[in-house]
Every structure is written in structure tokens, then in C-alpha cells.
Enzyme design. Structure first.
Site, PDB file in Angstrom:
ATOM      1  N   ASN A  33       0.321   0.232   6.187  1.00 55.97           N
ATOM      2  CA  ASN A  33       0.858  -0.701   5.202  1.00 55.97           C
ATOM      3  C   ASN A  33       1.454  -1.855   5.980  1.00 55.97           C
ATOM      4  OD1 ASN A  33       1.976  -1.992   3.001  1.00 55.97           O
ATOM      5  ND2 ASN A  33       3.753  -0.636   2.888  1.00 55.97           N
ATOM      6  N   TRP A  50      -3.677  -1.714  -1.567  1.00 58.28           N
ATOM      7  CA  TRP A  50      -3.626  -3.020  -2.220  1.00 58.28           C
ATOM      8  C   TRP A  50      -4.202  -4.005  -1.227  1.00 58.28           C
ATOM      9  CZ3 TRP A  50      -1.340  -7.852  -1.503  1.00 58.28           C
ATOM     10  CH2 TRP A  50      -1.294  -8.685  -2.622  1.00 58.28           C
ATOM     11  N   LYS A  74       6.264 -11.001 -18.015  1.00 56.91           N
ATOM     12  CA  LYS A  74       5.825  -9.669 -18.434  1.00 56.91           C
ATOM     13  C   LYS A  74       4.491  -9.753 -19.168  1.00 56.91           C
ATOM     14  CE  LYS A  74       7.673  -7.574 -16.363  1.00 56.91           C
ATOM     15  NZ  LYS A  74       8.625  -8.328 -15.591  1.00 56.91           N
ATOM     16  N   LYS A 117       3.466  -2.845  -6.913  1.00 57.07           N
ATOM     17  CA  LYS A 117       4.889  -2.744  -7.246  1.00 57.07           C
ATOM     18  C   LYS A 117       5.773  -3.420  -6.212  1.00 57.07           C
ATOM     19  CE  LYS A 117       8.397  -1.225  -9.643  1.00 57.07           C
ATOM     20  NZ  LYS A 117       8.702  -1.853 -10.930  1.00 57.07           N
ATOM     21  N   CYS A 160       0.839  -1.196   0.000  1.00 58.77           N
ATOM     22  CA  CYS A 160       0.000   0.000   0.000  1.00 58.77           C
ATOM     23  C   CYS A 160       0.877   1.250   0.000  1.00 58.77           C
ATOM     24  CB  CYS A 160      -0.902   0.015   1.224  1.00 58.77           C
ATOM     25  SG  CYS A 160      -1.970  -1.441   1.380  1.00 58.77           S
ATOM     26  N   HIS A 219       8.805 -32.343 -22.896  1.00 55.92           N
ATOM     27  CA  HIS A 219       8.542 -33.113 -21.677  1.00 55.92           C
ATOM     28  C   HIS A 219       7.218 -32.687 -21.042  1.00 55.92           C
ATOM     29  CE1 HIS A 219      12.442 -35.115 -21.666  1.00 55.92           C
ATOM     30  NE2 HIS A 219      12.963 -33.950 -22.021  1.00 55.92           N
TER      31      HIS A 219
END
Length: 598
Positions: A96, A70, A479, A593, A2, A498
Site C-alpha cells: 500500500n 485501489w 455525498k 475509504k 489499498c 453569481h
């Protein structure tokens, strides 16, 4: 995880809080809110982005805190948004971290009414209870945090109290010293337009931030934390005309790579020297280097492992930081642990490094953030010097991490007299040429965009490569899945037959890395395997290598670093696939992030 911002000074707080939260949204964007305090407390919060908050016009309060969330405990709803308040509506808290024992603490508060599903709300009610014992908010917060099990960065305001109280344990919190007031924040990004002077709170710190100054206590004693000057240009944290931070940061890679090698490669002698403070006697006796990290940093470590073992006679291993333990039989005097974290605050990586240090193992932290916990707690800190990275999907920091690990490998091998002079000189030259090689890839962005749009409707994407291209394949897949939400897998090319080959169809684009240093001739056999199943192949090659792939991109000849250059094509491909689908590239769903909770 957060994002926290706080301001107390002589100017209206609201615009500073809103601006700060918008710059912190990469840390979380499920909900947001602010609390403004003078003789009364006003709270404005709701689910969604910072710009969605219904704020009053012309608010004059000069003290306040803000939060962008978050979600961990409780869904992203208006009620669960921070700040949280007590029963009286006079105390507001932003947080946080995770209060691990919040259920027990709630049971200790009979008669209190809770309005959210969050663990944070209990902190506001505990402070309310403590204020019945003492009128001093700092003393009340100190008493409360002593009861919390878990991690926290806290910002607290109260009606009629002329300061912000902040506290930290295992979650980052920065104090900023401005001309017209002082700040707290989760990191320096929202402070750059107001001040370059900051202090980093340490575990156990409780601080009183007032307009007239800052006081910090730890274990009941006043302490001084050094004031650092942030060198980042404030414009480096802005989009600068790009549609997204991610694209801007992809394009910043040539400069980031120049910064990563600045002062570390002798341009005449072609030698690397990190000027390590670790004793040469220790470096000469180590027989294992363990690299620990998460996510993109983990992939950088996989690349770094191969560089270490190529250049020096030292075994290197890579472990997920969340799974790290010190195995039996390991000699601390002969082991070095390298923890890699862009933010320097990754909870799992910090736990791994602390585990190593408790057994006497020396540690190196590789990070982008000066003053971060990783930098402070390790025996040695190596900064990748990439500048601020705002995009949730890491791009420029991956390359800078690999380069820093490469210069570490060169330095250790040279110190131990194990470096082949020809190999070492060639790698140093390639490191110097790397920024230009990346720029050549960026010059073909429009072509990558065309290819990405052509294949964007694939049902799944496979990324394959061998040796140094294997971690790049993993990173390329990460990504794409992070920002496009498409299914993507990366693995060593030999593993294709495999099991994963069963998933290959004519709707499954395969991205193959066929550069030097990646055993391209063997990977060509895997290309034929997928083509015989109808899959289109997009290849990244070097040395003018011909092939049967459907689409080909070329990277300049750069030896061991060619797969790293190829990675830039994969970043651009992921970006344009996601952009064509209209995804929220800088705010991918469910992600933040910095992962500062375990």
C-alpha cells in the site's frame, strides 16, 4: 488506500486471509489476491472483488498475505493485482503506497522480467536480488526499503521462510497478536474477530511476524511498540441486517454522537472540558487556529471554524490539507493547527501537520483511530469516538467531527474567559439533545425515500444554505455525487446568482437548508429565484417555518446545531437516490475509504 492482511500461525491461512480482505474492501476493490507459503509459494489473484478469486479447496498452508487494490499505477487487471512475485516465484509482496522511484529501480535490475504495470512489482525483484546476498528475508527487505523513495506498507512472504516480514513508511500497518497466530493488517477492522491486542508500526519499522512472536527493528535496532487493546465490538464492523454499511452508519449516528460527547460535557454545570494537555498560557495567547483537512473532514472544519469564531475571540481559517503552507509573518507561538482525519492516515493531512510542526507550530489531531499516525505525531489527539466506519462515503464521522470541534471551541473559549455563559450553556444543552434530534430525522426515513425516488432522475442537484448551512450544503452535494454519480453542487446560497443560476432548469432539484442559524429568510429569496426558473425545491426547515418550497422536512429546534441535524436528511436523500439507481453504494467507483497517498 489499498488493504493488506497477513497471517502466520497454526491454522490454515486461506480462510483468515479471505475473511480479512472482505472486511478491507472499503479500502479498495479493483482487484484482489492472496499468496500462501510453505516450502513453495502459491499465488491466486485477479481483477474484481475478493469473492471473485478462484481459490483452491482445502488449502493447508498456515502462512500467507493478501491484498485488495485501489489502482494507482496500472489499470485494474489480473496482471496488476497483488501479490506480486519475483522471477523465481519464491517471493511474494503486497504493498500500500507509492514507490516514487520505481523507474530508476527497474533500470537497476537488468535481466529481470516484469509482468505488470505496477510500481510494486519492482520490490519483489529487488528482494530477489538481495536474497542472493543474504538468506535472511528480514535483512533483504530492510536493504530494499532503504532504496525506496515514497510511501509503503509492505507484507512479504517467501517459500521456505517461516515468517512474514512487514515494513512501514507513511502508510498504516497494524500487528495483531492472536491466540493461534499473529497478523498484519492495514487497520484493525479485519482483526477484531481474532484478537483485540494490536501494535501500530511506526515509520522506518521493519517487523518479523512469526507464529512464536513478533520482533521489530528500526534503524537497525530492536524496538518495542506498545500493545493496545481495541475496545470496538466486532459486530460494529458488520452490516447488522442493513443493506449497506452506509445506511447502517447513518442509523448509528445517535450512538456515535453520544460517544463523541461522553465525558466531555458536564450534565449539571453545562460546561465542556476536553482536559487538554496544551498549556493554558499557550491557549490564552493564540490569535489564530488553522484547520486543515480533505473531503468530508474539510466540510466539518468549515462548520467548526464558525463555531470557534462564534464562541471565542480567535480567528479561525480552513485550508485544504493538500494546499497547506505556513504563510510568512505567522507567529508559531500564537498559532494552533488542527488536523482532522477520520482514519488518522490521510497523506495530505499528515503532510500539512508535519509542515506546521517543522516551523514550531503546535498541533491537535482530530481522528477516529486510536494509535493512528495523526494521533501519534500531533501534540494532542482528540478522538471522535464514532466506532468503525466501513462505508466509503463518510456519514457518522462527519457529525462526530463537528461535535468534537464544537467541544474544542467551547473548551478554548472557556479557558480564555471569552465564553458567553448563556451561549455556552445553550450549546452544551443542544449537544446533549443532538442524538435525540438525529433520531427524530431517522424516524422519517421512509418519507425521505419517497422524495428521493420522485426526484432521482434530475439532471443535476444543487444544495444551498448560508452560514452554518453552507458547509452542510457542500457535504450534501459531496455525498450525492460520491454514491449516485449524479452531478451535484453545493455552495453558499448567495453565490447562486453569481453564475450557477445559469444551470438551473425544471430538471434541477434544489435542496435548500432553511433552519435557524442559516439565515433562512435571506435564503428564501434564492429559493424564489430557482422556482421562477421552474426548479423544484426540497427544503429542510426548523421552528415550524412556512415556505413556498415543494417538499419540506423539519428538524427540531437546536440552535447552532440545526444545520448539522439537517445533514442527516441529506445523507438519507443521497442514499436513496443512489439505491434507486442500483449503484454500488459501499464501493463507489474510483474511490477508497482512506487516501493514504498524495
Amino acid at each position: 488506500m489499498c488493504g493488506i492482511i497477513g497471517y502466520v500461525g497454526e491454522s490454515p491461512a486461506q480462510p483468515r486471509l479471505v475473511d480479512g480482505l472482505q472486511k478491507l474492501e472499503y479500502r479498495g476493490y479493483d482487484s484482489a489476491g492472496i499468496a500462501l507459503a510453505d516450502e513453495a509459494l502459491s499465488v491466486f489473484k485477479q481483477a474484481g472483488l475478493v469473492g471473485d478469486i478462484d481459490l483452491p479447496a482445502g488449502a493447508t498452508q498456515t502462512r500467507g498475505i493478501g491484498h485488495t487494490r485501489w489502482s494507482t499505477h496500472g489499470k485494474p487487471t489480473d496482471a496488476n493485482a497483488h501479490p506480486h512475485t519475483d522471477c523465481t516465484g519464491t517471493v511474494a509482496v503486497v504493498h500500500n503506497g507509492i514507490v516514487g522511484n520505481y523507474d530508476d529501480l527497474r533500470r537497476d535490475l537488468p535481466g529481470h522480467e516484469f509482468t505488470s504495470e505496477t510500481d510494486t512489482e519492482v520490490v519483489a525483484h529487488l528482494i530477489e536480488a538481495e536474497l542472493e546476498r543474504t538468506p535472511d528475508l528480514r535483512e533483504a527487505v530492510t536493504a530494499v526499503v532503504e532504496r525506496i523513495d515514497g510511501s509503503y506498507a509492505l507484507g512479504v512472504v517467501a517459500a521456505g521462510y517461516d515468517a512474514i516480514v512487514a515494513a512501514r513508511r507513511s502508510s498504516p500497518l497494524v500487528v495483531g497478536y492472536g491466540d493461534d497466530g499473529n497478523f498484519i493488517a492495514s487497520d484493525v477492522t479485519p482483526l477484531l474477530s481474532h484478537t483485540r491486542s494490536v501494535s501500530y508500526l511506526e515509520d522506518g519499522d521493519v517487523a518479523r511476524i512469526a507464529h512464536g512472536g513478533v520482533e521489530i527493528w528500526n534503524d537497525g535496532q530492536t524496538v518495542d511498540r506498545p500493545i493496545h487493546t481495541i475496545e470496538w465490538d466486532a459486530t460494529a464492523a458488520e452490516k447488522g441486517g442493513y443493506d449497506h454499511y452506509m445506511l447502517k452508519e447513518i442509523y448509528e449516528q445517535p450512538q456515535a454522537l453520544r460517544q463523541a460527547i461522553a465525558g466531555r460535557i458536564d450534565p449539571v454545570e453545562k460546561r465542556a472540558d476536553l482536559n487538554l494537555s496544551l498549556p493554558e498560557t499557550f491557549l490564552n495567547r493564540i490569535d489564530e487556529i488553522q484547520l486543515v483537512a480533505c473531503g468530508t473532514s474539510y466540510h466539518a472544519c468549515l462548520y467548526g471554524k464558525q463555531l470557534i469564531e462564534t464562541l471565542s475571540d480567535v480567528r479561525a481559517t480552513v485550508e485544504f490539507a493538500s494546499e497547506y503552507t505556513v504563510g510568512s509573518g505567522r507567529n508559531p507561538e500564537r498559532t494552533l493547527v488542527v488536523g482532522v482525519s477520520q482514519s488518522g492516515e490521510t497523506a495530505d493531512t499528515l503532510r500539512a501537520l508535519r509542515t506546521a510542526r517543522r516551523t514550531g507550530i503546535r498541533t491537535i489531531g482530530v481522528t477516529n483511530t486510536v494509535g493512528s499516525t495523526v494521533a501519534r505525531e500531533c501534540d494532542e489527539a482528540l478522538y471522535i469516538q464514532a466506532g468503525p466506519e466501513i462505508g466509503v462515503a463518510a456519514t457518522k464521522t462527519f457529525g462526530s467531527q463537528v461535535v468534537t470541534l464544537g467541544t474544542l471551541a467551547l473548551t478554548i473559549a472557556d479557558t480564555r474567559n471569552e465564553l458567553n455563559p448563556t451561549v455556552g450553556r445553550e450549546l452544551c444543552e443542544n449537544l446533549q439533545d443532538l442524538p435525540g434530534a438525529v433520531q427524530q430525522v431517522l424516524d422519517h426515513d421512509s418519507t425521505v425515500e419517497e422524495v428521493a425516488r420522485e426526484y432521482a432522475d434530475g439532471t443535476a442537484f444543487f444544495f444551498i444554505g448560508r452560514r452554518l448551512a453552507s458547509p452542510v450544503a457542500l457535504e450534501g452535494a459531496l455525498k450525492l455525487k460520491e454514491i449516485s454519480y449524479d452531478h451535484a453542487e453545493g455552495f453558499p446560497a448567495g453565490e447562486l446568482k453569481h453564475g450557477p443560476l445559469a444551470l438551473v432548469t425544471d430538471d434541477t432539484p434544489v435542496i435548500a437548508i432553511l433552519t435557524d442559524g442559516a439565515r433562512p429568510d435571506e435564503t428564501k429569496n434564492n429559493v424564489k429565484e430557482v422556482q421562477s426558473r421552474g426548479a423544484p425545491v426540497i427544503a429542510v426547515t426548523s421552528g415550524g417555518r412556512e415556505g413556498d418550497h415543494d417538499i419540506g422536512f423539519e428538524v427540531p429546534d437546536l440552535g447552532l446545531l440545526e444545520p448539522l441535524v439537517a445533514n442527516v436528511y441529506l445523507q438519507l436523500f443521497a442514499y436513496h437516490v443512489a439505491h434507486s439507481k442500483g449503484r454500488s453504494i459501499d464501493r463507489p467507483r474510483n474511490l477508497a475509504k482512506s487516501v493514504t497517498v498524495e
